[in-house]
Design a protein around this motif. Structure first.
Motif, PDB file in Angstrom:
ATOM      1  N   ARG A  22       0.863  -1.184   0.000  1.00 29.70           N
ATOM      2  CA  ARG A  22       0.000   0.000   0.000  1.00 29.70           C
ATOM      3  C   ARG A  22       0.897   1.230   0.000  1.00 29.70           C
ATOM      4  O   ARG A  22       1.871   1.300   0.759  1.00 29.70           O
ATOM      5  CB  ARG A  22      -0.887   0.017   1.239  1.00 29.70           C
ATOM      6  N   LEU A  23       0.567   2.174  -0.873  1.00 30.83           N
ATOM      7  CA  LEU A  23       1.330   3.422  -0.966  1.00 30.83           C
ATOM      8  C   LEU A  23       0.349   4.589  -0.798  1.00 30.83           C
ATOM      9  O   LEU A  23      -0.745   4.558  -1.360  1.00 30.83           O
ATOM     10  CB  LEU A  23       2.019   3.476  -2.328  1.00 30.83           C
ATOM     11  N   ILE A  24       0.757   5.564  -0.010  1.00 32.38           N
ATOM     12  CA  ILE A  24      -0.053   6.774   0.140  1.00 32.38           C
ATOM     13  C   ILE A  24       0.833   7.976  -0.168  1.00 32.38           C
ATOM     14  O   ILE A  24       1.954   8.067   0.335  1.00 32.38           O
ATOM     15  CB  ILE A  24      -0.608   6.927   1.580  1.00 32.38           C
ATOM     16  N   TYR A  25       0.332   8.871  -1.017  1.00 28.25           N
ATOM     17  CA  TYR A  25       1.069  10.100  -1.277  1.00 28.25           C
ATOM     18  C   TYR A  25       0.114  11.286  -1.225  1.00 28.25           C
ATOM     19  O   TYR A  25      -1.111  11.123  -1.350  1.00 28.25           O
ATOM     20  CB  TYR A  25       1.785  10.056  -2.646  1.00 28.25           C
ATOM     21  N   ALA A  26       0.692  12.461  -1.045  1.00 30.00           N
ATOM     22  CA  ALA A  26      -0.083  13.693  -1.136  1.00 30.00           C
ATOM     23  C   ALA A  26       0.588  14.581  -2.171  1.00 30.00           C
ATOM     24  O   ALA A  26       1.797  14.445  -2.433  1.00 30.00           O
ATOM     25  CB  ALA A  26      -0.122  14.405   0.211  1.00 30.00           C
ATOM     26  N   VAL A  59      -4.580  -2.716  -9.584  1.00 25.72           N
ATOM     27  CA  VAL A  59      -4.420  -1.688  -8.544  1.00 25.72           C
ATOM     28  C   VAL A  59      -5.802  -1.169  -8.119  1.00 25.72           C
ATOM     29  O   VAL A  59      -6.660  -0.908  -8.954  1.00 25.72           O
ATOM     30  CB  VAL A  59      -3.527  -0.521  -9.042  1.00 25.72           C
ATOM     31  N   THR A  60      -5.975  -1.063  -6.802  1.00 22.18           N
ATOM     32  CA  THR A  60      -7.201  -0.481  -6.247  1.00 22.18           C
ATOM     33  C   THR A  60      -6.809   0.700  -5.358  1.00 22.18           C
ATOM     34  O   THR A  60      -5.628   0.885  -5.061  1.00 22.18           O
ATOM     35  CB  THR A  60      -7.973  -1.522  -5.402  1.00 22.18           C
ATOM     36  N   GLY A  61      -7.790   1.479  -4.924  1.00 23.52           N
ATOM     37  CA  GLY A  61      -7.450   2.587  -4.035  1.00 23.52           C
ATOM     38  C   GLY A  61      -8.502   3.663  -3.963  1.00 23.52           C
ATOM     39  O   GLY A  61      -9.651   3.460  -4.350  1.00 23.52           O
ATOM     40  N   VAL A  62      -8.064   4.798  -3.456  1.00 22.13           N
ATOM     41  CA  VAL A  62      -8.956   5.933  -3.259  1.00 22.13           C
ATOM     42  C   VAL A  62      -8.211   7.206  -3.642  1.00 22.13           C
ATOM     43  O   VAL A  62      -7.021   7.341  -3.363  1.00 22.13           O
ATOM     44  CB  VAL A  62      -9.376   6.038  -1.768  1.00 22.13           C
ATOM     45  N   LEU A  63      -8.923   8.114  -4.292  1.00 17.15           N
ATOM     46  CA  LEU A  63      -8.357   9.424  -4.625  1.00 17.15           C
ATOM     47  C   LEU A  63      -9.226  10.493  -3.965  1.00 17.15           C
ATOM     48  O   LEU A  63     -10.446  10.469  -4.081  1.00 17.15           O
ATOM     49  CB  LEU A  63      -8.340   9.638  -6.142  1.00 17.15           C
ATOM     50  N   CYS A  64      -8.555  11.390  -3.287  1.00 16.94           N
ATOM     51  CA  CYS A  64      -9.267  12.410  -2.541  1.00 16.94           C
ATOM     52  C   CYS A  64      -8.709  13.775  -2.945  1.00 16.94           C
ATOM     53  O   CYS A  64      -7.488  13.944  -3.032  1.00 16.94           O
ATOM     54  CB  CYS A  64      -8.977  12.105  -1.078  1.00 16.94           C
ATOM     55  N   PHE A 123      -4.255  16.805  -3.281  1.00 16.84           N
ATOM     56  CA  PHE A 123      -4.689  15.436  -3.541  1.00 16.84           C
ATOM     57  C   PHE A 123      -4.084  14.532  -2.480  1.00 16.84           C
ATOM     58  O   PHE A 123      -2.964  14.764  -2.020  1.00 16.84           O
ATOM     59  CB  PHE A 123      -4.141  14.927  -4.885  1.00 16.84           C
ATOM     60  N   VAL A 124      -4.815  13.478  -2.133  1.00 16.43           N
ATOM     61  CA  VAL A 124      -4.182  12.366  -1.430  1.00 16.43           C
ATOM     62  C   VAL A 124      -4.714  11.107  -2.094  1.00 16.43           C
ATOM     63  O   VAL A 124      -5.901  11.027  -2.444  1.00 16.43           O
ATOM     64  CB  VAL A 124      -4.431  12.402   0.100  1.00 16.43           C
ATOM     65  N   GLN A 125      -3.809  10.189  -2.359  1.00 19.33           N
ATOM     66  CA  GLN A 125      -4.228   8.965  -3.042  1.00 19.33           C
ATOM     67  C   GLN A 125      -3.627   7.753  -2.347  1.00 19.33           C
ATOM     68  O   GLN A 125      -2.465   7.774  -1.926  1.00 19.33           O
ATOM     69  CB  GLN A 125      -3.787   8.992  -4.513  1.00 19.33           C
ATOM     70  N   VAL A 126      -4.439   6.715  -2.217  1.00 19.06           N
ATOM     71  CA  VAL A 126      -3.971   5.432  -1.702  1.00 19.06           C
ATOM     72  C   VAL A 126      -3.955   4.466  -2.882  1.00 19.06           C
ATOM     73  O   VAL A 126      -4.947   4.381  -3.617  1.00 19.06           O
ATOM     74  CB  VAL A 126      -4.924   4.868  -0.611  1.00 19.06           C
ATOM     75  N   MET A 149     -10.968   2.907  -8.114  1.00 19.42           N
ATOM     76  CA  MET A 149     -10.401   4.155  -7.600  1.00 19.42           C
ATOM     77  C   MET A 149     -11.556   4.944  -7.023  1.00 19.42           C
ATOM     78  O   MET A 149     -12.300   5.621  -7.746  1.00 19.42           O
ATOM     79  CB  MET A 149      -9.670   4.951  -8.702  1.00 19.42           C
ATOM     80  N   GLY A 150     -11.785   4.783  -5.718  1.00 24.58           N
ATOM     81  CA  GLY A 150     -12.875   5.493  -5.049  1.00 24.58           C
ATOM     82  C   GLY A 150     -12.604   6.985  -5.038  1.00 24.58           C
ATOM     83  O   GLY A 150     -11.451   7.417  -5.124  1.00 24.58           O
ATOM     84  N   GLN A 151     -13.665   7.739  -4.928  1.00 22.22           N
ATOM     85  CA  GLN A 151     -13.516   9.200  -4.887  1.00 22.22           C
ATOM     86  C   GLN A 151     -14.149   9.706  -3.600  1.00 22.22           C
ATOM     87  O   GLN A 151     -15.300   9.378  -3.300  1.00 22.22           O
ATOM     88  CB  GLN A 151     -14.227   9.832  -6.083  1.00 22.22           C
ATOM     89  N   VAL A 152     -13.381  10.466  -2.850  1.00 19.53           N
ATOM     90  CA  VAL A 152     -13.918  11.006  -1.604  1.00 19.53           C
ATOM     91  C   VAL A 152     -14.611  12.323  -1.900  1.00 19.53           C
ATOM     92  O   VAL A 152     -14.027  13.217  -2.517  1.00 19.53           O
ATOM     93  CB  VAL A 152     -12.802  11.255  -0.568  1.00 19.53           C
ATOM     94  N   ASN A 153     -15.851  12.407  -1.456  1.00 22.79           N
ATOM     95  CA  ASN A 153     -16.591  13.655  -1.607  1.00 22.79           C
ATOM     96  C   ASN A 153     -16.381  14.486  -0.340  1.00 22.79           C
ATOM     97  O   ASN A 153     -17.044  14.272   0.677  1.00 22.79           O
ATOM     98  CB  ASN A 153     -18.075  13.313  -1.814  1.00 22.79           C
TER      99      ASN A 153
END
Ligand SMILES: Cc1cc2nc3c(=O)[nH]c(=O)nc-3n(C[C@H](O)[C@H](O)[C@H](O)COP(=O)(O)O)c2cc1C
Length: 139
Positions: free
Chosen positions: A4-8, A36-41, A47-50, A92-96
């Protein structure tokens, strides 16, 4: 082996709905093929993405994303080997962020404004968990 990688990062210019749609379209088109799965916010210019998947897939995708001129100052927050995915259901989920109340942000960060550059990877994951529970993340 999964990682798992998280960046901003900071948006390089104005971020409107079309730009976010374009990023999510690319993600949803490309990520399933590489597992690859994850979330983009996105919020307030940041931005922050997992990203979760095999080490080689996550590393190559991260290398592509880092070079994307639509954002800058990409900061690696967290990288770890994992035994299972957290976001297996999210291509790639999107955070509202408009659905996120200040209390939730204050629970995991020093201030009630969202600033991933001031947060640990663990706090970001806990925040995202809360957001999943309150349905603030859409697929
Ligand atoms: C914040 C951000 C997140 C991104 N996330 C992804 C992603 O998860 N998957 C992906 O394929 N491209 C992602 N991209 C886009 C890539 O940098 C690149 O433009 C894209 O992979 C090129 O493929 P395409 O021509 O199919 O769009 C992201 C870009 C930015 C700025």
């Amino acid at each position: 082996m999964l990682v798992r990688l998280i960046y901003a990062s900071r948006a390089a210019g104005e971020v409107n709905a079309e730009l976010l749609d374009a990023l999510l379209r690319s993600s949803r088109q490309n990520n399933p093929a590489i597992g690859v799965t994850g979330v983009l916010c996105y919020s307030a210019g940041m931005f922050v993405q997992v990203l979760e998947g095999s080490r080689s897939a996550v590393s190559s995708l991260y290398n592509v994303i880092v070079r994307d001129p639509r954002h800058e100052k990409v900061e690696l927050i967290h990288f770890e080997e994992i035994s299972e995915r957290h976001f297996a259901d999210w291509t790639m989920g999107q955070v509202n962020m408009s659905k996120v109340n200040n209390g939730v942000l204050l629970k995991y960060s020093a201030r009630s404004e969202f600033n991933p550059f001031d947060m640990s990877g663990e706090a970001i994951l806990l925040l995202l968990d809360d957001l999943i529970a309150t349905a603030a993340i859409s697929k």
